[in-house]
Design an enzyme around this catalytic site. Sequence first.
Site, PDB file in Angstrom:
ATOM      1  N   TYR A   1     -15.810  17.477 -14.644  1.00 40.43           N
ATOM      2  CA  TYR A   1     -16.388  16.126 -14.705  1.00 40.43           C
ATOM      3  C   TYR A   1     -17.461  15.999 -13.601  1.00 40.43           C
ATOM      4  CZ  TYR A   1     -16.721  11.175 -13.671  1.00 40.43           C
ATOM      5  OH  TYR A   1     -17.204   9.930 -13.390  1.00 40.43           O
TER       6      TYR A   1
ATOM      7  N   ASP B   1      -6.717  19.266 -13.648  1.00 43.97           N
ATOM      8  CA  ASP B   1      -7.081  17.942 -14.171  1.00 43.97           C
ATOM      9  C   ASP B   1      -6.741  17.950 -15.664  1.00 43.97           C
ATOM     10  OD1 ASP B   1      -8.379  15.740 -15.261  1.00 43.97           O
ATOM     11  OD2 ASP B   1     -10.044  15.828 -13.843  1.00 43.97           O
TER      12      ASP B   1
ATOM     13  N   LYS C   1      -8.501   7.102 -18.953  1.00 44.94           N
ATOM     14  CA  LYS C   1      -8.784   7.703 -20.252  1.00 44.94           C
ATOM     15  C   LYS C   1      -7.561   7.574 -21.174  1.00 44.94           C
ATOM     16  CE  LYS C   1     -12.631   8.381 -18.249  1.00 44.94           C
ATOM     17  NZ  LYS C   1     -12.588   8.930 -16.963  1.00 44.94           N
TER      18      LYS C   1
ATOM     19  N   ARG D   1       0.852  -1.193   0.000  1.00 45.11           N
ATOM     20  CA  ARG D   1       0.000   0.000   0.000  1.00 45.11           C
ATOM     21  C   ARG D   1       0.886   1.242   0.000  1.00 45.11           C
ATOM     22  NH1 ARG D   1      -1.460   1.677   4.649  1.00 45.11           N
ATOM     23  NH2 ARG D   1      -2.184  -0.329   5.442  1.00 45.11           N
TER      24      ARG D   1
HETATM   25  N1  PLP Z   1     -11.513  13.779 -14.501  1.00 41.14           N
HETATM   26  C1  PLP Z   1     -12.081  13.754 -15.711  1.00 41.14           C
HETATM   27  C2  PLP Z   1     -11.844  14.888 -16.657  1.00 41.14           C
HETATM   28  C3  PLP Z   1     -12.898  12.679 -16.082  1.00 41.14           C
HETATM   29  O1  PLP Z   1     -13.458  12.679 -17.311  1.00 41.14           O
HETATM   30  C4  PLP Z   1     -13.103  11.620 -15.166  1.00 41.14           C
HETATM   31  C5  PLP Z   1     -13.949  10.465 -15.513  1.00 41.14           C
HETATM   32  O2  PLP Z   1     -14.666  10.486 -16.496  1.00 41.14           O
HETATM   33  C6  PLP Z   1     -12.495  11.694 -13.898  1.00 41.14           C
HETATM   34  C7  PLP Z   1     -11.693  12.775 -13.609  1.00 41.14           C
HETATM   35  C8  PLP Z   1     -12.692  10.619 -12.886  1.00 41.14           C
HETATM   36  O3  PLP Z   1     -11.916   9.508 -13.202  1.00 41.14           O
HETATM   37  P1  PLP Z   1     -12.267   7.987 -12.857  1.00 41.14           P
HETATM   38  O4  PLP Z   1     -13.511   7.627 -13.596  1.00 41.14           O
HETATM   39  O5  PLP Z   1     -11.036   7.270 -13.307  1.00 41.14           O
HETATM   40  O6  PLP Z   1     -12.467   7.905 -11.379  1.00 41.14           O
END
Ligand code: PLP
Length: 378
Positions: free
Chosen positions: A98, A170, A195, A46
Amino acid sequence: MEFETLAIHAGQKPDPTTGAIMTPVYLSSTYVQESPGKHKGYDYSRTSNPTRQALENNLAALEGGKFGLAFASGCAATTTIAHLLKSGDHLVCSDDVYGGTFRLFDKIIKNNGIDVTFVDLTVEGNLAKALKPTTKLVWLETPSNPMLKLVDIEATCKIAHEKKILVAVDNTFMSPYFQKPLRWGADIVCHSTTKFLNGHSDLVGGAIVTQDKALHEKLHFLQNSMGTQQATFDSWLVMRSTKTLAVRMRAHQENAMRIAQFLESHSKVSKVIYPGLRSHPQYALAQKQMTGFGGMITFIVKGGLPVARSFLEKVKIFALAESLGGVESLIEHPAIMTHASVPPENRKALGIDDGLIRLSVGIENVNDLLADLEQAFG
Ligand code: PLP
């Protein structure tokens, strides 16, 4: 070293015991110690695992940062960053993020006594107005999901840093191949590696990259304490994938540009949003802070939900599914699918129309993709 070379080699070297060119999958939860507290750098997986660490170093190199951390999901990475804040602190978040990030900040973080303000950071002056003496973190997504709005990372950092406020970006939509937020001054870059970074739609993962040792140590402490780390095999899969990130991103972008141009000239489409089109309201900023425009396109069909629904049912190669960034093309309806957790009034204010469709353009042959979209309009 250049990006393509780092993607293949950074963080990895042939296994000294066997010569295996690929980093082994160290499926071990614990590590033998020579004497209490005396070990080879690993005591419990971990806290640290050699396969995960190779990925973390690889991601750090790709973002032009010093320290990487790999997480169980993008949301696990976001949650870990949010735990830098304590009760009474204030967080400013760009208004188009998101849906899961919005839900986390609006429904969970707020309950922990953290004050959250959502604001349109594309409008000059809005950030300065939103800041409070208690603001500790500015969170932004650029390009945003799903409206592909761009936030000027450099300008945001300048304002925030004057008040010693951290900026987290992000970078999921661009990947480090097309955008490196640390270069523009960001303190933290985060990703849903689910992604583009993993790119094969076969796992869920997240990442954080930083430059500052003290900040990295805080985040690692949180990751270890909360158990938000990525599993070993999944870490290996992401590392397998980053090796082809550059070629995949170039192919995503090439196809996306052709499709964006096709949609822009289509009589059944009222609006196309793609940062690579001159019609994008922040085309100049895209040119400045990104080195490409990625594979995500948002467009609005004339006729609202009934037309959008019929279109989404008719596509054959584009798969109707949430998520993005895989080699296969995906299509979705943000208002009903990925952004259902955003209240209808907020969706309306953001322009998440019922006729709005989001494409994640894959790397199939573009002529097949164009033909699929054309037949779905029929
Ligand atoms: N940030 C963005 C821009 C996303 O599109 C997503 C998911 O679609 C996330 C964060 C969250 O990621 P996860 O689905 O891997 O938890």
